[in-house]
Write a protein that holds these residues in place. Structure first.
Motif, short mmCIF file in Angstrom:
data_model
loop_
_atom_site.label_atom_id
_atom_site.label_comp_id
_atom_site.label_asym_id
_atom_site.label_seq_id
_atom_site.Cartn_x
_atom_site.Cartn_y
_atom_site.Cartn_z
N TYR A 276 0.83 -1.20 0.00
CA TYR A 276 0.00 0.00 0.00
C TYR A 276 0.87 1.25 0.00
N THR A 277 0.48 2.22 -0.82
CA THR A 277 1.10 3.54 -0.79
C THR A 277 -0.01 4.57 -0.65
N ASP A 278 0.36 5.80 -0.36
CA ASP A 278 -0.65 6.85 -0.24
C ASP A 278 -1.36 7.11 -1.56
N ASP A 279 -0.77 6.64 -2.67
CA ASP A 279 -1.43 6.77 -3.97
C ASP A 279 -2.56 5.78 -4.14
N GLY A 280 -2.64 4.80 -3.26
CA GLY A 280 -3.71 3.82 -3.30
C GLY A 280 -3.29 2.50 -3.91
N LEU A 281 -4.25 1.61 -3.95
CA LEU A 281 -4.05 0.27 -4.51
C LEU A 281 -4.80 0.16 -5.82
N LEU A 282 -4.12 -0.29 -6.84
CA LEU A 282 -4.77 -0.55 -8.13
C LEU A 282 -5.17 -2.01 -8.15
N LEU A 283 -6.46 -2.24 -8.29
CA LEU A 283 -6.97 -3.60 -8.40
C LEU A 283 -7.18 -3.87 -9.89
N ARG A 284 -6.16 -4.37 -10.52
CA ARG A 284 -6.12 -4.51 -11.98
C ARG A 284 -7.21 -5.41 -12.55
N ASN A 285 -7.66 -6.36 -11.79
CA ASN A 285 -8.64 -7.33 -12.30
C ASN A 285 -10.04 -7.12 -11.74
N VAL A 286 -10.28 -5.93 -11.15
CA VAL A 286 -11.57 -5.67 -10.52
C VAL A 286 -12.15 -4.37 -11.07
N ASN A 287 -13.30 -4.48 -11.75
CA ASN A 287 -13.92 -3.27 -12.28
C ASN A 287 -14.70 -2.55 -11.19
N SER A 288 -15.14 -1.34 -11.48
CA SER A 288 -15.80 -0.51 -10.45
C SER A 288 -17.12 -1.10 -9.99
N LYS A 289 -17.85 -1.78 -10.85
CA LYS A 289 -19.11 -2.40 -10.46
C LYS A 289 -18.86 -3.44 -9.36
N ILE A 290 -17.90 -4.30 -9.57
CA ILE A 290 -17.59 -5.35 -8.60
C ILE A 290 -16.97 -4.75 -7.34
N LEU A 291 -16.06 -3.80 -7.50
CA LEU A 291 -15.42 -3.19 -6.34
C LEU A 291 -16.45 -2.48 -5.45
N SER A 292 -17.41 -1.81 -6.05
CA SER A 292 -18.43 -1.13 -5.24
C SER A 292 -19.28 -2.14 -4.48
N LYS A 293 -19.56 -3.30 -5.08
CA LYS A 293 -20.31 -4.34 -4.38
C LYS A 293 -19.48 -4.95 -3.25
N VAL A 294 -18.20 -5.15 -3.48
CA VAL A 294 -17.32 -5.68 -2.45
C VAL A 294 -17.27 -4.71 -1.27
N ILE A 295 -17.15 -3.43 -1.56
CA ILE A 295 -17.12 -2.41 -0.50
C ILE A 295 -18.44 -2.40 0.26
N GLU A 296 -19.55 -2.52 -0.45
CA GLU A 296 -20.86 -2.57 0.20
C GLU A 296 -20.92 -3.77 1.17
N TYR A 297 -20.47 -4.93 0.71
CA TYR A 297 -20.48 -6.14 1.53
C TYR A 297 -19.59 -5.97 2.76
N CYS A 298 -18.38 -5.51 2.53
CA CYS A 298 -17.42 -5.34 3.64
C CYS A 298 -17.92 -4.33 4.65
N ASN A 299 -18.49 -3.24 4.17
CA ASN A 299 -19.02 -2.20 5.05
C ASN A 299 -20.14 -2.76 5.92
N LYS A 300 -21.03 -3.53 5.33
CA LYS A 300 -22.14 -4.12 6.08
C LYS A 300 -21.62 -5.03 7.19
N HIS A 301 -20.59 -5.80 6.89
CA HIS A 301 -20.05 -6.73 7.88
C HIS A 301 -19.24 -6.02 8.97
N VAL A 302 -18.58 -4.93 8.63
CA VAL A 302 -17.89 -4.13 9.65
C VAL A 302 -18.93 -3.51 10.59
N GLN A 303 -20.01 -3.00 10.03
CA GLN A 303 -21.09 -2.43 10.85
C GLN A 303 -21.69 -3.49 11.76
#
Length: 120
Positions: free
Chosen positions: A42-69
Motif C-alpha cells: 500500500y502507498t498513499d497513492d492507493g491500490l490498483l486492483l487490476r482485475n476488478v472493475n468498479s461495479k464489482i469493487l463497489s459491491k465488495v465495498i458494500e459487503y465489507c461495510n455491512k459486515h464491519v457495521q
C-alpha cells in the motif's frame, strides 16, 4: 502510511476501469485479497486492483461495510465494547438473522458476478 480522517485510516482503492474509492481501512481489510495488498504494497497513492472493475469493487465495498457495521453492533451491546467472560455471542438473534438475510439477498446476482465477487 495511509491518509487519516480523525482516528480512522482511509484507504484509496482504484478499479481496473479507473474509478477511485476511499474506504476506511477496517472496511477494506474485510477482503482478504485487499488485506494482503495493503500489507504488502500500500502507498498513499492507493491500490490498483487490476482485475476488478468498479461495479464489482463497489459491491465488495458494500459487503465489507455491512459486515464491519455488524461487528461494531456485535460489541456495542456491552459497555466499552467488551464482552463479559463466558459470553459466546453478543449478537442478538434478530440482528444475526438480519445479516444472514442481507447476505442471502446480496448474492442474488448472476453467476459471473458471484465469481468476480469471490475473487476479491
Amino acid at each position: 502510511m495511509a491518509a487519516t480522517e480523525g482516528k480512522k485510516k482511509i484507504i484509496k482503492l482504484k478499479s481496473s476501469d479507473g474509478k477511485e474509492f476511499e474506504v476506511e481501512q477496517a472496511v477494506a481489510m474485510e477482503s482478504q485479497m485487499i488485506w494482503h495488498m495493503i500489507e504488502d504494497d500500500y502507498t498513499d497513492d492507493g491500490l490498483l486492483l487490476r482485475n476488478v472493475n468498479s461495479k464489482i469493487l463497489s459491491k465488495v465495498i458494500e459487503y465489507c461495510n455491512k459486515h464491519v457495521q455488524a461487528k461494531a453492533a456485535d460489541t456495542s451491546d456491552f459497555i466499552g465494547g467488551a464482552r463479559p467472560l463466558g459470553a459466546t455471542s453478543a449478537v442478538p438473534a434478530a440482528p444475526a438473522e438480519d445479516l444472514k438475510n442481507w447476505d442471502a439477498n446480496f448474492v442474488k446476482v448472476d453467476t459471473a458476478t458471484i465469481f468476480d465477487l469471490a475473487l476479491v
